[in-house]
Design an enzyme around this catalytic site. Structure first.
Site, PDB file in Angstrom:
ATOM      1  N   ILE A  72       0.559  -1.285  -0.124  1.00  0.00           N
ATOM      2  CA  ILE A  72      -0.353  -0.258   0.114  1.00  0.00           C
ATOM      3  C   ILE A  72       0.737   1.083   0.172  1.00  0.00           C
ATOM      4  O   ILE A  72       0.395   2.097  -0.195  1.00  0.00           O
ATOM      5  CB  ILE A  72      -0.548  -0.248   1.177  1.00  0.00           C
ATOM      6  CG1 ILE A  72      -2.567  -1.534   1.025  1.00  0.00           C
ATOM      7  CG2 ILE A  72      -1.289   1.567   1.189  1.00  0.00           C
ATOM      8  CD1 ILE A  72      -2.832  -1.087   2.484  1.00  0.00           C
ATOM      9  N   ASN A 124       6.486   2.347  13.783  1.00  0.00           N
ATOM     10  CA  ASN A 124       6.727   1.521  13.077  1.00  0.00           C
ATOM     11  C   ASN A 124       8.069   1.736  11.950  1.00  0.00           C
ATOM     12  O   ASN A 124       8.053   3.157  10.895  1.00  0.00           O
ATOM     13  CB  ASN A 124       5.471   1.855  11.604  1.00  0.00           C
ATOM     14  CG  ASN A 124       5.259   0.813  10.385  1.00  0.00           C
ATOM     15  OD1 ASN A 124       6.476  -0.104  10.115  1.00  0.00           O
ATOM     16  ND2 ASN A 124       4.480   0.203   9.513  1.00  0.00           N
ATOM     17  N   CYS A 127       8.267  -1.611   8.461  1.00  0.00           N
ATOM     18  CA  CYS A 127       7.315  -1.911   7.128  1.00  0.00           C
ATOM     19  C   CYS A 127       8.722  -2.742   5.502  1.00  0.00           C
ATOM     20  O   CYS A 127       9.748  -1.798   5.257  1.00  0.00           O
ATOM     21  CB  CYS A 127       6.551  -0.460   6.142  1.00  0.00           C
ATOM     22  SG  CYS A 127       5.991  -1.028   4.904  1.00  0.00           S
ATOM     23  N   ASN A 190       5.903  -7.665  12.134  1.00  0.00           N
ATOM     24  CA  ASN A 190       5.389  -7.067  11.120  1.00  0.00           C
ATOM     25  C   ASN A 190       5.786  -7.868   9.784  1.00  0.00           C
ATOM     26  O   ASN A 190       6.841  -8.747   9.911  1.00  0.00           O
ATOM     27  CB  ASN A 190       6.243  -5.229  10.742  1.00  0.00           C
ATOM     28  CG  ASN A 190       4.915  -4.738   9.905  1.00  0.00           C
ATOM     29  OD1 ASN A 190       4.588  -4.865   8.688  1.00  0.00           O
ATOM     30  ND2 ASN A 190       5.483  -2.713  10.135  1.00  0.00           N
ATOM     31  N   GLY A 216      -0.233 -12.959   7.294  1.00  0.00           N
ATOM     32  CA  GLY A 216      -1.289 -13.726   7.571  1.00  0.00           C
ATOM     33  C   GLY A 216      -0.908 -15.254   7.468  1.00  0.00           C
ATOM     34  O   GLY A 216       0.609 -15.404   8.179  1.00  0.00           O
ATOM     35  N   GLY A 264      -4.835  -8.631  11.882  1.00  0.00           N
ATOM     36  CA  GLY A 264      -5.080  -8.050  11.082  1.00  0.00           C
ATOM     37  C   GLY A 264      -5.490  -8.651   9.855  1.00  0.00           C
ATOM     38  O   GLY A 264      -6.609  -8.341   9.289  1.00  0.00           O
TER      39      GLY A 264
END
Length: 303
Positions: A72, A124, A127, A190, A216, A264
């Site tokens: 994203i 963060n 990422c 992360n 996931g 998430g």
């Protein structure tokens, strides 16, 4: 409801150990309130920065075996716009604000701008598909991690948690740097990667950015191992994240050393109801196994 699931992190009382992870339904107050009302013990906002960032163009996510790859690009409207959303979050919601930047000063300024609305700040530094100078490029360097945490620690009074990347040789070293710099907690981990999926019809990467972070169920074993290793080396609480979809996953993280779990990607499969599902299953498990509190379970795999 679920009284035996009550716990705390850095003196922040949680009604249960499930937390909305950064990046999923975390950009609007209405979504954050909905997730909390639906059963989460706390919520983390989408990561935001001092200035607006458009992120990457679509497509930004693609489903793969065992999870999702996303790029994203840390899109967000900037801290000033985000402050307006945070004002609308219900007062009873334990709120963790996720921030990022390209320098210690940017991290500190972003954190200070929202401190009045947050119970905790999450940094963060992890990422895997951020622009140059942000995200994992910071969290892969123990010195840079130390500088970012130190700057934010000097800028805010609320607790801070540093979210670490698994894409390092020794996550324990990075965790130690964050703790030494003053991080009050850690968030592990992360997304993994970067990874890629190619469209075999066009012979081109599906994501506009070509690659992104893997999240996931497939990354859960890596996340659990990271929590397990770091738990043995630090004296600050850990929030485990990565592939949590049911109470069994939550139990693994707790046994490995996490005091809470963030959820998430599972929301994409099971909807916001996943928090209540995990809590019901966790309570039933605890009653069946003779646990009277979440605290009794934390780190049990090390005994």
């Amino acid at each position: 409801m679920f009284f035996m699931l009550e716990t705390s992190i850095c003196n922040i009382e949680l009604r249960n150990p499930t937390i909305l992870a950064a990046g999923v339904m975390g950009s609007m107050a209405s979504s954050l309130n909905r997730i909390y009302r639906g059963g989460a013990g706390a919520v983390v906002t989408k990561s935001f920065s001092l200035r607006p960032n458009p992120g990457y163009r679509n497509p930004t996510t693609v489903e793969v075996t065992g999870g999702v790859i996303n790029a994203i690009g840390l899109s967000n409207p900037g801290v000033e716009a985000f402050r307006e959303e945070l004002k609308l979050v219900d007062e009873e919601v334990p709120l963790i604000a996720s921030v990022y930047g390209a320098s210690p000063e940017e991290f500190a300024s972003a954190a200070a701008s929202v401190e009045e609305y947050a119970d905790m700040i999450e940094l963060n530094v992890s990422c895997p598909h951020a622009m140059a100078g942000c995200g994992a490029s910071i969290g892969q360097d123990p010195e840079l991690t130390f500088r970012v945490v130190s700057a934010v620690k000097d800028a805010v009074d609320v607790p801070i948690s540093t979210k670490l990347t698994p894409n390092v040789t020794d996550i324990v070293e990075i965790a130690g740097s964050a703790e030494e710099a003053g991080s009050d907690a850690l968030t592990l981990i992360n997304s993994l990667g970067p990874g890629m999926k190619i469209d075999i019809k066009t012979a081109r990467p599906i994501l506009s950015n070509a690659f992104g972070g893997m999240s996931g169920p497939a990354i859960k074993p890596v996340a659990v191992r990271c929590v397990y290793d770091v738990y043995r080396s630090v004296d600050i609480p850990i929030m485990g994240v990565g592939g949590v979809r049911d109470f069994q996953d939550a139990v693994e993280f707790l046994f490995a050393g996490a005091r809470a779990v963030q959820v998430g990607t599972a929301i994409m499969y099971d909807g916001p109801e996943v928090f209540m599902k995990i809590c019901r299953g966790l309570e039933a498990f605890m009653m069946a196994e003779g646990f009277s509190s979440v605290d009794e379970m934390v780190g049990l795999a090390h005994d």
